[in-house]
Motif scaffolding. Sequence first.
Motif, short mmCIF file in Angstrom:
data_model
loop_
_atom_site.label_atom_id
_atom_site.label_comp_id
_atom_site.label_asym_id
_atom_site.label_seq_id
_atom_site.Cartn_x
_atom_site.Cartn_y
_atom_site.Cartn_z
N VAL A 25 -6.76 -8.15 10.59
CA VAL A 25 -6.35 -7.19 9.57
C VAL A 25 -5.85 -5.96 10.31
N ILE A 26 -4.71 -5.42 9.87
CA ILE A 26 -4.14 -4.24 10.53
C ILE A 26 -3.88 -3.14 9.51
N ILE A 27 -3.97 -1.90 9.99
CA ILE A 27 -3.50 -0.75 9.23
C ILE A 27 -2.47 -0.06 10.10
N ASP A 28 -1.23 0.10 9.59
CA ASP A 28 -0.21 0.74 10.40
C ASP A 28 -0.28 2.25 10.27
N ASP A 29 0.58 2.95 10.99
CA ASP A 29 0.53 4.41 11.03
C ASP A 29 0.83 5.06 9.69
N GLN A 30 1.45 4.32 8.79
CA GLN A 30 1.74 4.86 7.46
C GLN A 30 0.65 4.49 6.45
N GLY A 31 -0.40 3.80 6.89
CA GLY A 31 -1.50 3.46 6.00
C GLY A 31 -1.31 2.17 5.24
N LYS A 32 -0.32 1.35 5.61
CA LYS A 32 -0.13 0.05 4.96
C LYS A 32 -1.14 -0.95 5.52
N LEU A 33 -1.60 -1.84 4.65
CA LEU A 33 -2.63 -2.82 5.01
C LEU A 33 -2.03 -4.22 5.03
N GLY A 34 -2.21 -4.93 6.14
CA GLY A 34 -1.68 -6.28 6.24
C GLY A 34 -2.61 -7.20 7.00
N PHE A 35 -2.27 -8.49 7.03
CA PHE A 35 -3.06 -9.44 7.79
C PHE A 35 -2.16 -10.55 8.31
N ALA A 36 -2.62 -11.26 9.34
CA ALA A 36 -1.87 -12.36 9.92
C ALA A 36 -2.83 -13.33 10.56
N LYS A 37 -2.49 -14.62 10.47
CA LYS A 37 -3.23 -15.66 11.17
C LYS A 37 -2.59 -15.91 12.52
N SER A 38 -3.41 -16.38 13.46
CA SER A 38 -2.88 -16.70 14.77
C SER A 38 -1.76 -17.73 14.65
N GLY A 39 -0.61 -17.42 15.26
CA GLY A 39 0.56 -18.30 15.21
C GLY A 39 1.52 -18.00 14.09
N ASP A 40 1.16 -17.10 13.16
CA ASP A 40 2.08 -16.72 12.08
C ASP A 40 3.34 -16.08 12.64
N GLN A 41 4.43 -16.18 11.86
CA GLN A 41 5.68 -15.57 12.26
C GLN A 41 5.84 -14.15 11.73
N LYS A 42 5.14 -13.84 10.63
CA LYS A 42 5.26 -12.51 10.03
C LYS A 42 3.90 -12.03 9.53
N VAL A 43 3.74 -10.71 9.51
CA VAL A 43 2.57 -10.10 8.91
C VAL A 43 2.73 -10.11 7.39
N ARG A 44 1.65 -10.46 6.69
CA ARG A 44 1.66 -10.41 5.23
C ARG A 44 0.95 -9.14 4.77
N TRP A 45 1.58 -8.42 3.86
CA TRP A 45 1.09 -7.12 3.42
C TRP A 45 0.39 -7.22 2.09
N PHE A 46 -0.73 -6.51 1.97
CA PHE A 46 -1.43 -6.44 0.70
C PHE A 46 -0.69 -5.49 -0.24
N SER A 47 -0.59 -5.87 -1.49
CA SER A 47 -0.01 -4.98 -2.50
C SER A 47 -1.16 -4.38 -3.30
N HIS A 48 -1.39 -3.11 -3.09
CA HIS A 48 -2.50 -2.43 -3.78
C HIS A 48 -2.02 -1.06 -4.25
N GLY A 49 -0.95 -1.09 -5.08
CA GLY A 49 -0.39 0.14 -5.61
C GLY A 49 0.18 1.00 -4.50
N ASP A 50 0.02 2.28 -4.63
CA ASP A 50 0.52 3.23 -3.64
C ASP A 50 -0.58 3.70 -2.70
N CYS A 51 -1.64 2.93 -2.57
CA CYS A 51 -2.77 3.34 -1.74
C CYS A 51 -2.35 3.47 -0.27
N VAL A 52 -2.87 4.49 0.36
CA VAL A 52 -2.72 4.68 1.80
C VAL A 52 -4.10 4.50 2.41
#
Length: 380
Positions: free
Chosen positions: A163-190
Amino acid sequence: MDIIVDWSNLPIELWTLIGEKLKLHIEYLRFRSVCHSWRSNLPPFHPSPPPKFPLPLSSSNEPTSFLCQNTLYLLRSPATSSSGGWFLKVEESDMMLLRNPITSRRIRYSRDESLSECLNLLEFKMVELGKSYFLRYIRASGSVSGLKKVTLMPSEKGSCVIVIIDDQGKLGFAKSGDQKVRWFSHGDCVFDDVVVYKGQTYVVDGLGCVVKISLCSETIQISSKLDGSGGRKHLVECGGELYVVDRYFDEAQNKQEGLDWGMFRRRRRYRRYESGELKVVDFKVYKLEWGEGELGRWVEVKSLVDQAIFLANDCSFSVSAKELAGCEGNCIYFTDENNVNLALRDVTRPENFVFSLEDRSTHKLGSSPDDSTVFWPPTK
């Protein structure tokens, strides 16, 4: 009748199996330090390939980073057991590195020594307190930029999920070997912080609302927001309970320096500004009281008694002050470095500070004789 076992003379067929179970270099060194027989018979250390992940903004069709970890230890010496121990933070990558437990900045020792040579494991007992994580580029040197928090998510069937939080406060996750990070949609939360607590993954946003997340991208809000309005929230387990530490920055100082405080609060940017850097002036601590079928509520904690909370750049943790030499209870140890980008930890030179919940005072770590004994190696 007690049976005496000669552990120094294990069957030869066990050594390969033991070697396969030792995943970290420091585990291998600790095992070898037990006795001459174990040191002589253990096969050479071969680390497992690290799991690979995509970068947050990568357009590549293959993973472009790999996961590294820091392990935090409580180091005890039998000769000084009555006066507590020290914190030791070790990075396990292509080599073992010693890091400051709060800032994660690399601690350098003699040019001719490695960590295994300057730390004699025969002299210490090591208790693992926790782990923290970060990403490194596969085809470039250095840590991945643009991230303020990375953690390993509990998962089933041996899969590796971050699970990652980027510098802008976006929340995402990725499985080992994935090609892209998938982002959680939780409104405008930072989001400010993420922690694994009792086998579940929880994140906190800038308002103090805690959300439980799962691998199927579900988000379940479990707490109400905080009454406090600090600039950054930290999640930490303390005494088996879930706490949030609210960090307050110097609003007046930065207004004088030309910062638009309202814009800062809205955009929630945690980085250096051209006109100066935000300074920490206060903390408030809250404990989560879980609700039965309703949102949990935050209760402000006025005293931590003998507990001390450490707000590190890559993780937060607590410990009884009795466990550490020179540690003060009812205090918060932190860095006043506002830039939390993990990739810059070896470039910036942040200072360590201690905030007392008793008298609301702050002093620089190292300004008193006992302060120098909190981390290993203790300074002279």
